[in-house]
Design a protein around this motif. Structure first.
Motif, PDB file in Angstrom:
ATOM      1  N   THR A   1       0.843  -1.194   0.000  1.00 31.63           N
ATOM      2  CA  THR A   1       0.000   0.000   0.000  1.00 31.63           C
ATOM      3  C   THR A   1       0.882   1.250   0.000  1.00 31.63           C
ATOM      4  O   THR A   1       2.091   1.175   0.253  1.00 31.63           O
ATOM      5  N   ASN A   2       0.266   2.397  -0.240  1.00 28.39           N
ATOM      6  CA  ASN A   2       0.992   3.667  -0.142  1.00 28.39           C
ATOM      7  C   ASN A   2       1.565   3.867   1.258  1.00 28.39           C
ATOM      8  O   ASN A   2       2.676   4.367   1.414  1.00 28.39           O
TER       9      ASN A   2
ATOM     10  N   GLU B   1       6.521   4.327   4.532  1.00 31.42           N
ATOM     11  CA  GLU B   1       7.390   3.975   5.664  1.00 31.42           C
ATOM     12  C   GLU B   1       8.769   3.526   5.183  1.00 31.42           C
ATOM     13  O   GLU B   1       9.791   3.930   5.737  1.00 31.42           O
ATOM     14  N   ILE B   2       8.792   2.705   4.160  1.00 33.02           N
ATOM     15  CA  ILE B   2      10.062   2.226   3.600  1.00 33.02           C
ATOM     16  C   ILE B   2      10.850   3.398   3.019  1.00 33.02           C
ATOM     17  O   ILE B   2      12.058   3.526   3.241  1.00 33.02           O
ATOM     18  N   ASN B   3      10.163   4.252   2.269  1.00 36.37           N
ATOM     19  CA  ASN B   3      10.798   5.406   1.648  1.00 36.37           C
ATOM     20  C   ASN B   3      11.386   6.338   2.719  1.00 36.37           C
ATOM     21  O   ASN B   3      12.490   6.860   2.569  1.00 36.37           O
ATOM     22  N   ARG B   4      10.646   6.517   3.804  1.00 37.16           N
ATOM     23  CA  ARG B   4      11.113   7.363   4.913  1.00 37.16           C
ATOM     24  C   ARG B   4      12.322   6.731   5.604  1.00 37.16           C
ATOM     25  O   ARG B   4      13.344   7.382   5.836  1.00 37.16           O
TER      26      ARG B   4
ATOM     27  N   ASP C   1       9.721  11.195   3.375  1.00 35.27           N
ATOM     28  CA  ASP C   1       8.495  10.801   4.062  1.00 35.27           C
ATOM     29  C   ASP C   1       7.269  11.033   3.184  1.00 35.27           C
ATOM     30  O   ASP C   1       6.435  11.884   3.452  1.00 35.27           O
ATOM     31  N   GLN C   2       7.208  10.260   2.095  1.00 32.28           N
ATOM     32  CA  GLN C   2       6.075  10.320   1.174  1.00 32.28           C
ATOM     33  C   GLN C   2       5.999   8.997   0.423  1.00 32.28           C
ATOM     34  O   GLN C   2       7.008   8.310   0.275  1.00 32.28           O
TER      35      GLN C   2
END
Length: 158
Positions: free
Chosen positions: A47-48, A53-56, A62-63
């Motif tokens: 999910t987005n 969370e992974i991207n952050r 944090d997006q």
């Protein structure tokens, strides 16, 4: 079969046909890129919220994003290379946001399957060392993506 592919649909929204198409596409891309036989890759659909969370945590952004790849065959500073003649190469992990794929398919005016294929190939090429940090790298990577997708039959208008 060239690749050993582990596919995880954490959203439980993809059909068996969509999963099979992605698996076939990655097998095709592996042949096109002459990936060593028995190489391993995993692809996870999330999910987005999960990809944000992974991207952050890993990229400091944090997006939500559409696709993130973690190449495991690259050896970074202070990392020890795992050696063993009998170990198949594990190329890494691809993580794709299903929600972003749907949003982008609508935005770009093509099918969800074409966007899912694009993101899968994009992530896969990152695992193989392609990048788009410079204009030259971007042109090389994006033309290769387009070529693989069109040869496979997932054209932009589809």
């Amino acid at each position: 079969m060239t690749l050993s592919i582990d596919i995880f649909d954490q959203t439980e929204t993809l059909s068996s046909e969509e999963i099979e198409t992605i698996e076939n596409l990655l097998q095709f891309a592996a042949l096109e890129e002459r990936v060593p036989k028995d190489s391993e890759v995993s692809i996870t659909f999330v999910t987005n919220k999960d990809i944000q969370e992974i991207n952050r945590d890993y990229r400091g952004k944090d997006q939500p994003t559409d696709v993130i790849s973690f190449a495991l065959e690259e050896t970074g500073e202070d990392e020890v290379e795992i050696q063993g003649a009998d170990l198949p190469p594990h190329l890494g992990d691809i993580i794709i946001s299903i929600e972003k794929a749907k949003e982008q398919a609508e935005e770009y005016g093509h099918s969800f399957m074409r966007e899912l294929g694009f993101l899968s190939v994009h992530g896969f090429l990152h695992l193989l060392g392609y990048d788009h940090m410079t204009k030259e790298e971007e042109e090389k990577m994006f033309s290769r993506q387009k070529e693989i997708l069109e040869k496979f039959g997932l054209k932009r208008t589809g």
